[in-house]
Design a protein around this motif. Structure first.
Motif, PDB file in Angstrom:
ATOM      1  N   ILE A 128       0.483  27.197   8.544  1.00  0.00           N
ATOM      2  CA  ILE A 128       0.460  27.052   7.081  1.00  0.00           C
ATOM      3  C   ILE A 128       1.773  26.404   6.645  1.00  0.00           C
ATOM      4  O   ILE A 128       2.855  26.946   6.883  1.00  0.00           O
ATOM      5  N   VAL A 129       1.675  25.238   6.028  1.00  0.00           N
ATOM      6  CA  VAL A 129       2.862  24.500   5.581  1.00  0.00           C
ATOM      7  C   VAL A 129       2.788  24.325   4.066  1.00  0.00           C
ATOM      8  O   VAL A 129       1.756  23.883   3.532  1.00  0.00           O
ATOM      9  N   ASN A 130       3.844  24.694   3.379  1.00  0.00           N
ATOM     10  CA  ASN A 130       3.873  24.567   1.918  1.00  0.00           C
ATOM     11  C   ASN A 130       4.344  23.182   1.488  1.00  0.00           C
ATOM     12  O   ASN A 130       5.216  22.589   2.130  1.00  0.00           O
ATOM     13  N   SER A 131       3.751  22.682   0.425  1.00  0.00           N
ATOM     14  CA  SER A 131       4.111  21.379  -0.136  1.00  0.00           C
ATOM     15  C   SER A 131       4.410  21.552  -1.618  1.00  0.00           C
ATOM     16  O   SER A 131       3.845  22.441  -2.275  1.00  0.00           O
ATOM     17  N   ASP A 132       5.264  20.692  -2.155  1.00  0.00           N
ATOM     18  CA  ASP A 132       5.495  20.714  -3.610  1.00  0.00           C
ATOM     19  C   ASP A 132       4.425  19.907  -4.341  1.00  0.00           C
ATOM     20  O   ASP A 132       4.496  19.697  -5.544  1.00  0.00           O
ATOM     21  N   LEU A 133       3.436  19.432  -3.597  1.00  0.00           N
ATOM     22  CA  LEU A 133       2.268  18.703  -4.105  1.00  0.00           C
ATOM     23  C   LEU A 133       2.580  17.277  -4.555  1.00  0.00           C
ATOM     24  O   LEU A 133       1.737  16.619  -5.168  1.00  0.00           O
ATOM     25  N   THR A 134       3.789  16.799  -4.269  1.00  0.00           N
ATOM     26  CA  THR A 134       4.081  15.384  -4.490  1.00  0.00           C
ATOM     27  C   THR A 134       3.600  14.606  -3.270  1.00  0.00           C
ATOM     28  O   THR A 134       3.317  15.196  -2.209  1.00  0.00           O
ATOM     29  N   LYS A 135       3.510  13.280  -3.400  1.00  0.00           N
ATOM     30  CA  LYS A 135       3.078  12.453  -2.271  1.00  0.00           C
ATOM     31  C   LYS A 135       4.004  12.656  -1.072  1.00  0.00           C
ATOM     32  O   LYS A 135       3.537  12.832   0.065  1.00  0.00           O
ATOM     33  N   GLU A 136       5.304  12.652  -1.322  1.00  0.00           N
ATOM     34  CA  GLU A 136       6.264  12.818  -0.237  1.00  0.00           C
ATOM     35  C   GLU A 136       6.141  14.208   0.384  1.00  0.00           C
ATOM     36  O   GLU A 136       6.199  14.368   1.612  1.00  0.00           O
ATOM     37  N   GLY A 137       5.956  15.216  -0.469  1.00  0.00           N
ATOM     38  CA  GLY A 137       5.823  16.584   0.028  1.00  0.00           C
ATOM     39  C   GLY A 137       4.587  16.765   0.891  1.00  0.00           C
ATOM     40  O   GLY A 137       4.627  17.443   1.929  1.00  0.00           O
ATOM     41  N   SER A 138       3.492  16.139   0.482  1.00  0.00           N
ATOM     42  CA  SER A 138       2.241  16.238   1.239  1.00  0.00           C
ATOM     43  C   SER A 138       2.352  15.509   2.572  1.00  0.00           C
ATOM     44  O   SER A 138       1.820  15.961   3.597  1.00  0.00           O
ATOM     45  N   ARG A 139       3.044  14.372   2.570  1.00  0.00           N
ATOM     46  CA  ARG A 139       3.222  13.614   3.819  1.00  0.00           C
ATOM     47  C   ARG A 139       4.101  14.377   4.806  1.00  0.00           C
ATOM     48  O   ARG A 139       3.841  14.367   6.016  1.00  0.00           O
ATOM     49  N   LYS A 140       5.131  15.036   4.316  1.00  0.00           N
ATOM     50  CA  LYS A 140       5.985  15.839   5.184  1.00  0.00           C
ATOM     51  C   LYS A 140       5.188  16.992   5.791  1.00  0.00           C
ATOM     52  O   LYS A 140       5.351  17.339   6.974  1.00  0.00           O
ATOM     53  N   ALA A 141       4.315  17.575   4.977  1.00  0.00           N
ATOM     54  CA  ALA A 141       3.510  18.710   5.437  1.00  0.00           C
ATOM     55  C   ALA A 141       2.538  18.298   6.531  1.00  0.00           C
ATOM     56  O   ALA A 141       2.419  18.975   7.567  1.00  0.00           O
ATOM     57  N   VAL A 142       1.842  17.175   6.330  1.00  0.00           N
ATOM     58  CA  VAL A 142       0.878  16.741   7.345  1.00  0.00           C
ATOM     59  C   VAL A 142       1.596  16.269   8.606  1.00  0.00           C
ATOM     60  O   VAL A 142       1.109  16.462   9.738  1.00  0.00           O
ATOM     61  N   LYS A 143       2.762  15.697   8.447  1.00  0.00           N
ATOM     62  CA  LYS A 143       3.564  15.275   9.606  1.00  0.00           C
ATOM     63  C   LYS A 143       3.919  16.493  10.459  1.00  0.00           C
ATOM     64  O   LYS A 143       3.808  16.457  11.700  1.00  0.00           O
ATOM     65  N   GLU A 144       4.326  17.564   9.808  1.00  0.00           N
ATOM     66  CA  GLU A 144       4.675  18.793  10.518  1.00  0.00           C
ATOM     67  C   GLU A 144       3.482  19.352  11.281  1.00  0.00           C
ATOM     68  O   GLU A 144       3.621  19.807  12.428  1.00  0.00           O
ATOM     69  N   LEU A 145       2.310  19.298  10.658  1.00  0.00           N
ATOM     70  CA  LEU A 145       1.113  19.819  11.331  1.00  0.00           C
ATOM     71  C   LEU A 145       0.681  18.927  12.486  1.00  0.00           C
ATOM     72  O   LEU A 145       0.257  19.425  13.542  1.00  0.00           O
ATOM     73  N   LEU A 146       0.788  17.616  12.312  1.00  0.00           N
ATOM     74  CA  LEU A 146       0.398  16.692  13.389  1.00  0.00           C
ATOM     75  C   LEU A 146       1.336  16.804  14.589  1.00  0.00           C
ATOM     76  O   LEU A 146       0.942  16.503  15.721  1.00  0.00           O
ATOM     77  N   GLU A 147       2.576  17.248  14.339  1.00  0.00           N
ATOM     78  CA  GLU A 147       3.562  17.389  15.420  1.00  0.00           C
ATOM     79  C   GLU A 147       3.646  18.827  15.938  1.00  0.00           C
ATOM     80  O   GLU A 147       4.509  19.152  16.754  1.00  0.00           O
ATOM     81  N   HIS A 148       2.743  19.682  15.457  1.00  0.00           N
ATOM     82  CA  HIS A 148       2.749  21.095  15.854  1.00  0.00           C
ATOM     83  C   HIS A 148       2.538  21.220  17.366  1.00  0.00           C
ATOM     84  O   HIS A 148       1.829  20.413  17.982  1.00  0.00           O
ATOM     85  N   LYS A 149       3.150  22.241  17.952  1.00  0.00           N
ATOM     86  CA  LYS A 149       3.033  22.437  19.405  1.00  0.00           C
ATOM     87  C   LYS A 149       1.591  22.695  19.837  1.00  0.00           C
ATOM     88  O   LYS A 149       1.216  22.398  20.980  1.00  0.00           O
ATOM     89  N   ARG A 150       0.804  23.259  18.929  1.00  0.00           N
ATOM     90  CA  ARG A 150      -0.626  23.407  19.192  1.00  0.00           C
ATOM     91  C   ARG A 150      -1.326  22.183  18.596  1.00  0.00           C
ATOM     92  O   ARG A 150      -0.940  21.707  17.525  1.00  0.00           O
ATOM     93  N   LYS A 151      -2.330  21.682  19.261  1.00  0.00           N
ATOM     94  CA  LYS A 151      -3.006  20.478  18.785  1.00  0.00           C
ATOM     95  C   LYS A 151      -3.938  20.817  17.610  1.00  0.00           C
ATOM     96  O   LYS A 151      -5.002  21.397  17.784  1.00  0.00           O
ATOM     97  N   VAL A 152      -3.505  20.449  16.423  1.00  0.00           N
ATOM     98  CA  VAL A 152      -4.299  20.697  15.209  1.00  0.00           C
ATOM     99  C   VAL A 152      -5.445  19.690  15.144  1.00  0.00           C
ATOM    100  O   VAL A 152      -5.227  18.480  15.214  1.00  0.00           O
ATOM    101  N   THR A 153      -6.674  20.194  15.018  1.00  0.00           N
ATOM    102  CA  THR A 153      -7.844  19.299  14.945  1.00  0.00           C
ATOM    103  C   THR A 153      -8.477  19.275  13.561  1.00  0.00           C
ATOM    104  O   THR A 153      -9.392  18.490  13.306  1.00  0.00           O
ATOM    105  N   ALA A 154      -8.001  20.127  12.660  1.00  0.00           N
ATOM    106  CA  ALA A 154      -8.545  20.158  11.294  1.00  0.00           C
ATOM    107  C   ALA A 154      -7.480  20.687  10.337  1.00  0.00           C
ATOM    108  O   ALA A 154      -6.631  21.497  10.720  1.00  0.00           O
ATOM    109  N   ILE A 155      -7.547  20.210   9.095  1.00  0.00           N
ATOM    110  CA  ILE A 155      -6.573  20.622   8.076  1.00  0.00           C
ATOM    111  C   ILE A 155      -7.282  20.882   6.749  1.00  0.00           C
ATOM    112  O   ILE A 155      -8.101  20.075   6.301  1.00  0.00           O
ATOM    113  N   VAL A 156      -6.964  22.013   6.154  1.00  0.00           N
ATOM    114  CA  VAL A 156      -7.413  22.324   4.793  1.00  0.00           C
ATOM    115  C   VAL A 156      -6.257  21.976   3.864  1.00  0.00           C
ATOM    116  O   VAL A 156      -5.128  22.441   4.073  1.00  0.00           O
ATOM    117  N   THR A 157      -6.507  21.144   2.857  1.00  0.00           N
ATOM    118  CA  THR A 157      -5.432  20.734   1.945  1.00  0.00           C
ATOM    119  C   THR A 157      -5.595  21.365   0.570  1.00  0.00           C
ATOM    120  O   THR A 157      -6.708  21.698   0.157  1.00  0.00           O
TER     121      THR A 157
END
Length: 340
Positions: A220-249
């Motif tokens: 679970i990654v928190n975002s400030d809901l700005t474009k930059e905040g959302s991109r940082k959040a998805v970047k963190e999930l894509l680089e997670h040590k476990r392979k994330v195959t789905a994301i709820v936004t």
């Protein structure tokens, strides 16, 4: 110089009747006979008489104006909510005064003070995502102005509100992904202190528990809901040590920003990583990429119910009815699947 506007006093003088009789006749009071009503209304029409609204409001101690404060008027979600608010308000002969906080807590406070000065009868508000201090709402309630919250509501007790069941919506969204074979699911949530964020996290945990999967808070990654905040959040999930195959936004706007970033990283949208969101915005399914599904939050219905609730509170206030109970309406959410 324009001609002087005719008054009730002039109508009374011409018809040789009292001012109070003219006033009652114009308002179809039952104590005034049909003949007198007809004479008064015909002369008023002939003189092009228009009632002095300011005087009427002063006499009735109400302005028939509802203040509505939203984060952004340009968002499709809130434009739909406004339609629901106005449709109910207009039927009851109320005017809607709009203000947008732009997700700025200080601006929200300023708008509330401005609306108080304009003597609105009541206020409907979806709070700013950055509002964490609720003192201005307490002052507003103490002033005697009824307040109804909707969609984004404060974490306060004894308030009147209309909201969508986001816990249930998140359970549906997460369960949809789990049933499609996903086991490592990320959640891009909103600001940590936002009540809606807590609801989404709760729904996520419930869904994982129902499917007997261990809850991993690092997904679970928190975002400030700005474009930059959302991109940082998805970047963190894509680089997670476990392979994330789905994301709820958090919502469709966050989903679009997240998918755009993922696409730029050569991630196949809804293949390598699947997305599910909230809001069910009409535009989403027409874009190059869209979530696989989105939780419908019924903004029009929320607006309708919030306005009906406020009008009921105003009616009770006018009748001097003492009622300290809080009005709450929770609207069921449902998941809308999109064709891929």
């Amino acid at each position: 110089m324009s001609a002087k506007q005719p008054t009730i006093k002039e109508i009374a003088k011409r018809l040789n009747i009292s001012i109070s009789t003219v006033s009652r006749a114009l308002h179809d009071h039952s104590s005034i006979g049909l003949r007198t009503k007809t004479r008064v209304k015909e002369l008023a029409k002939e003189l092009k008489y228009e009632p002095n609204q300011a005087a009427i409001f002063f006499q009735q101690r109400k302005t028939f104006t509802i203040g509505v404060i939203l984060p952004f008027l340009s968002e499709l979600f809130f434009s739909s909510a406004i339609s629901g608010i106005e449709d109910v308000a207009v039927k009851s002969q109320y005017t809607v005064l709009l203000g947008q906080s732009r997700d700025d807590a200080n601006r929200e406070k300023h708008i509330i003070e401005t609306m108080k000065k304009h003597r609105v009868d009541g206020i409907i508000i979806s709070i700013s995502k950055h509002t964490t201090n609720y003192e201005h709402f307490n002052r507003l309630r103490q002033s005697g102005i009824p307040v109804v919250f909707f969609d984004c509501i404060p974490n306060m007790t004894d308030i009147h509100y209309v909201a969508c069941n986001m816990v249930s919506g998140t359970v549906q969204a997460t369960s949809f992904l789990l049933k499609n074979g996903h086991r490592v699911i990320g959640l891009i949530n909103g600001p940590e202190k936002l009540y809606a964020s807590k609801q989404r996290q709760e729904g996520y945990q419930i869904a994982m528990s129902k499917h007997r999967l261990k809850y991993d808070p690092s997904l679970i990654v928190n975002s400030d809901l700005t474009k930059e905040g959302s991109r940082k959040a998805v970047k963190e999930l894509l680089e997670h040590k476990r392979k994330v195959t789905a994301i709820v936004t958090f919502n469709d706007y966050v989903a679009l920003d997240a998918m755009q970033y993922a696409d730029a990283q050569q991630v196949a949208i809804n293949k390598d990583v699947c997305f599910v969101s909230y809001s069910n915005l009409p535009m989403v399914e027409y874009l190059k990429y869209s979530p696989m599904a989105s939780v419908e939050q019924n903004p029009y219905l929320q607006g309708q119910k919030a306005t009906e609730m406020l009008l009921e509170l105003l009616q009770k206030k006018e009748e001097d009815q003492t009622d300290n109970s809080s009005y709450k309406i929770i609207i069921d959410s449902h998941l809308v699947e999109y064709k891929q």
